[in-house]
Structures are given as C-alpha cells and as structure tokens.
Design an enzyme around this catalytic site. Structure first.
Site, PDB file in Angstrom:
ATOM      1  N   HIS A  55       0.848  -1.205   0.000  1.00  0.00           N
ATOM      2  CA  HIS A  55       0.000   0.000   0.000  1.00  0.00           C
ATOM      3  C   HIS A  55       0.873   1.239   0.000  1.00  0.00           C
ATOM      4  O   HIS A  55       2.091   1.160   0.153  1.00  0.00           O
ATOM      5  CB  HIS A  55      -1.001  -0.007   1.151  1.00  0.00           C
ATOM      6  CG  HIS A  55      -0.415   0.071   2.532  1.00  0.00           C
ATOM      7  ND1 HIS A  55       0.400  -0.908   3.052  1.00  0.00           N
ATOM      8  CD2 HIS A  55      -0.515   1.018   3.504  1.00  0.00           C
ATOM      9  CE1 HIS A  55       0.754  -0.575   4.282  1.00  0.00           C
ATOM     10  NE2 HIS A  55       0.230   0.588   4.576  1.00  0.00           N
ATOM     11  N   HIS A  57       1.386   3.899   1.953  1.00  0.00           N
ATOM     12  CA  HIS A  57       1.904   4.657   3.100  1.00  0.00           C
ATOM     13  C   HIS A  57       3.430   4.788   3.040  1.00  0.00           C
ATOM     14  O   HIS A  57       4.122   3.846   2.633  1.00  0.00           O
ATOM     15  CB  HIS A  57       1.467   4.013   4.415  1.00  0.00           C
ATOM     16  CG  HIS A  57       0.029   4.312   4.761  1.00  0.00           C
ATOM     17  ND1 HIS A  57      -0.708   3.550   5.637  1.00  0.00           N
ATOM     18  CD2 HIS A  57      -0.793   5.306   4.334  1.00  0.00           C
ATOM     19  CE1 HIS A  57      -1.936   4.057   5.737  1.00  0.00           C
ATOM     20  NE2 HIS A  57      -2.015   5.123   4.949  1.00  0.00           N
ATOM     21  N   ASP A  59       5.780   4.625   5.112  1.00  0.00           N
ATOM     22  CA  ASP A  59       6.643   3.644   5.773  1.00  0.00           C
ATOM     23  C   ASP A  59       6.559   2.266   5.097  1.00  0.00           C
ATOM     24  O   ASP A  59       6.980   1.259   5.672  1.00  0.00           O
ATOM     25  CB  ASP A  59       6.325   3.554   7.278  1.00  0.00           C
ATOM     26  CG  ASP A  59       4.903   3.086   7.556  1.00  0.00           C
ATOM     27  OD1 ASP A  59       3.990   3.421   6.762  1.00  0.00           O
ATOM     28  OD2 ASP A  59       4.706   2.385   8.564  1.00  0.00           O
ATOM     29  N   HIS A  60       6.044   2.241   3.858  1.00  0.00           N
ATOM     30  CA  HIS A  60       6.046   1.016   3.046  1.00  0.00           C
ATOM     31  C   HIS A  60       6.652   1.254   1.663  1.00  0.00           C
ATOM     32  O   HIS A  60       7.132   0.317   1.038  1.00  0.00           O
ATOM     33  CB  HIS A  60       4.619   0.459   2.924  1.00  0.00           C
ATOM     34  CG  HIS A  60       4.078   0.040   4.258  1.00  0.00           C
ATOM     35  ND1 HIS A  60       4.076  -1.261   4.701  1.00  0.00           N
ATOM     36  CD2 HIS A  60       3.601   0.784   5.279  1.00  0.00           C
ATOM     37  CE1 HIS A  60       3.604  -1.305   5.938  1.00  0.00           C
ATOM     38  NE2 HIS A  60       3.305  -0.080   6.312  1.00  0.00           N
ATOM     39  N   HIS A 114      -7.579  -0.879   5.601  1.00  0.00           N
ATOM     40  CA  HIS A 114      -6.527   0.000   6.135  1.00  0.00           C
ATOM     41  C   HIS A 114      -6.362   1.195   5.193  1.00  0.00           C
ATOM     42  O   HIS A 114      -6.377   2.347   5.610  1.00  0.00           O
ATOM     43  CB  HIS A 114      -5.244  -0.796   6.275  1.00  0.00           C
ATOM     44  CG  HIS A 114      -4.053   0.010   6.709  1.00  0.00           C
ATOM     45  ND1 HIS A 114      -3.963   0.586   7.956  1.00  0.00           N
ATOM     46  CD2 HIS A 114      -2.906   0.338   6.058  1.00  0.00           C
ATOM     47  CE1 HIS A 114      -2.808   1.239   8.042  1.00  0.00           C
ATOM     48  NE2 HIS A 114      -2.142   1.104   6.912  1.00  0.00           N
ATOM     49  N   ASP A 133      -0.260  -3.973   6.098  1.00  0.00           N
ATOM     50  CA  ASP A 133      -0.908  -3.470   7.318  1.00  0.00           C
ATOM     51  C   ASP A 133      -2.364  -3.924   7.389  1.00  0.00           C
ATOM     52  O   ASP A 133      -3.187  -3.283   8.044  1.00  0.00           O
ATOM     53  CB  ASP A 133      -0.851  -1.936   7.364  1.00  0.00           C
ATOM     54  CG  ASP A 133       0.545  -1.411   7.674  1.00  0.00           C
ATOM     55  OD1 ASP A 133       1.460  -2.241   7.880  1.00  0.00           O
ATOM     56  OD2 ASP A 133       0.718  -0.184   7.702  1.00  0.00           O
ATOM     57  N   HIS A 171       4.502  -5.061  10.422  1.00  0.00           N
ATOM     58  CA  HIS A 171       4.951  -4.366  11.642  1.00  0.00           C
ATOM     59  C   HIS A 171       5.096  -5.361  12.790  1.00  0.00           C
ATOM     60  O   HIS A 171       4.310  -6.307  12.908  1.00  0.00           O
ATOM     61  CB  HIS A 171       3.947  -3.291  12.083  1.00  0.00           C
ATOM     62  CG  HIS A 171       3.952  -2.056  11.248  1.00  0.00           C
ATOM     63  ND1 HIS A 171       4.824  -1.011  11.473  1.00  0.00           N
ATOM     64  CD2 HIS A 171       3.194  -1.701  10.185  1.00  0.00           C
ATOM     65  CE1 HIS A 171       4.584  -0.050  10.583  1.00  0.00           C
ATOM     66  NE2 HIS A 171       3.607  -0.440   9.784  1.00  0.00           N
TER      67      HIS A 171
HETATM   68 ZN   LIG Z   1      -0.084   1.590   6.463  1.00  0.00          ZN
END
Ligand SMILES: [Zn+2]
Length: 258
Positions: A55, A57, A59-60, A114, A133, A171
């Site tokens: 996805h 985001h 942090d990905h 998410h 996530d 995570h």
């Molecule tokens: Zn995320």
C-alpha cells in the site's frame, strides 16, 4: 529454493526479501527505507529484480525510488487502482492477478480497509501470505480509508486460506496486540500460550513473524467475530448487533481508544 528473510526497518517495520540464492536474485515486499535493504542485498551479493508494494503509506514505499535507482529495470508492482500513489510503479495488477518473481507466482489479493488500495500477496506454492498493514500478528491495521465492512470482508477472505499459511506482517506489533486480545478474551488458553511465546521471543530480540493463519484464527480477536466471548465484548463496547461487521467494528473502535 527461495527463502524469506525479514529486514527490520525504522522502529518496527519489516521489509521481506524473497531470496533465490542459487540465482543470486531477490524480490522484496515493501520498501520502508532503502538503506537496510541495500545493506542486506550487498551483504549477500544479491541483485534485486522485483519490489511488491502492499500500500501507499510512506513507511512502506519510502525506499522505492532509491531501490529503483540502484537496480535499473526493477519491476515495481502494485494495485492498478492505486498506481498514482505508489512511487516508481512499473507494473500494475488487478485483484486476483498473478506476478512472477524469483521463479514464484505471487497472487495480488485486494484487501481494502486500512487503505482503499491495500493488497496482500499470496505465494500459494510456498504457503506464504504477505499481509502489509491488513493483518498483523494478533491484530489488524487501523481503518484509515476503508470501512469496517470492507476490512472485515478482507480479513475474512484471508482467514479462509489454509491454516498452515505463513503470515508475514509488516509491523512488529504482536506483543501489544496480544495484550489487547487478552482484554477481549481473558480466558482463551491459546491466546495465553501465544503471548508467553511472543514475550520470550521479544525478550530475546527475535522477530515474531511468521505466524500461521491457524494461530491467527485461534488468537486474533479481529478474526473471531463469531466467538460468543468476542461478541459479548463487542456488545460491551458499543456493538448493537452480532453481525461480523458490527462485532469487528466495535472491537476495532475499542482498540483505537484503548
Ligand atoms: Zn499503512
């Protein structure tokens, strides 16, 4: 033979290398940041050929562009309808479509909730599921964009896969998730056992991935909307009915404020 190697990034993210040592090639699922991934590749003398994105985001996908620059021709793979939000994307997939990476077929499962464009990658031949996530060890992602109904349906779709499927989540939240799970189901012995194992792993600095879908179905409250104890807990936290969506939504809201 391809093996999965988790690469810790930032505080609690994982990137996952799918390493084919014989060919000297690897794919990676998610690139939170480039440096730890580049270091892991250099250490093992591996060439990166594909990047699968769960996805959009930061942090990905924060490392996408640096990895693409380091490995010209890198296949950057993501969901067609979310392509505009995935940096450096070169190949798009629809729900149910396959992509071949390091000699393995990975199927893109669109699992909105998410985010609306969240996907999981299922490598059926190996029994691997990369859940981003969407599904965590003992928990699930927050509903940033999708509805509770969408997320519950997405989780139900994942939970229907074979129980021995290995779950590689994005995570390291497992210990905290299981502490919350124990508030939902204080008398679930499988949950108690898992929490003790996870606590020992974290004390020893060991990763808690992968789990299995069987383990998640037995201990993860976000897959247990049919359990009387979970339904009672949901009712005590605002659920007005006992449909899977209502139970899931109430437990998710409770965790958001716990
Ligand atoms: Zn995320």
């Amino acid at each position: 033979m391809v093996e999965v190697v988790p690469i810790p990034c930032f505080e609690d993210n994982y990137a996952y290398l799918l390493v084919d040592r014989a060919a000297g090639e690897t794919a990676v699922v998610d690139a939170p940041e480039a440096e730890p991934i580049l270091a892991a590749l250099a250490e093992r003398s591996l060439r990166l050929t594909a990047l699968l994105c769960t996805h959009h985001h930061w942090d990905h996908v924060g490392g996408n562009e640096a990895l693409a620059a380091a490995f010209p021709g890198l296949d950057v793979v993501g969901l067609e309808s979310d392509a505009a939000r995935i940096p450096g994307i070169t190949r798009t997939l629809d729900d149910g479509a396959d992509v071949e990476v390091v000699g393995l077929r990975a199927t893109c499962l669109h699992t909105p909730g998410h985010t609306v464009g969240a996907v999981c990658f299922h490598v059926a031949a190996k029994g691997w599921l990369f859940t981003g996530d969407t599904l965590f060890g003992g928990g699930c992602g927050r509903l940033f964009e999708g509805s509770a109904e969408q997320m519950q349906a997405s989780l139900a779709r994942l939970a229907a896969l074979s129980g021995d499927t290995k779950v590689w989540f994005a995570h390291e939240y497992t210990a905290a998730n299981l502490r919350f799970a124990a508030r939902v189901e204080p008398d679930n012995p499988a949950l108690r056992g898992r929490y003790e194992r996870v606590r020992r792993q974290r004390t020893a600095g060991v990763v808690t991935c992968p789990s299995t879908l069987a383990e998640e179905r037995a201990t993860n409250p976000f897959l247990r909307w049919h359990e009387p104890t979970v339904i009672d807990a949901a009712r005590a936290h605002g659920a007005t009915g006992d449909t899977p969506t209502e139970v899931f939504a109430a437990i998710r809201r409770w965790k958001d404020t716990a």
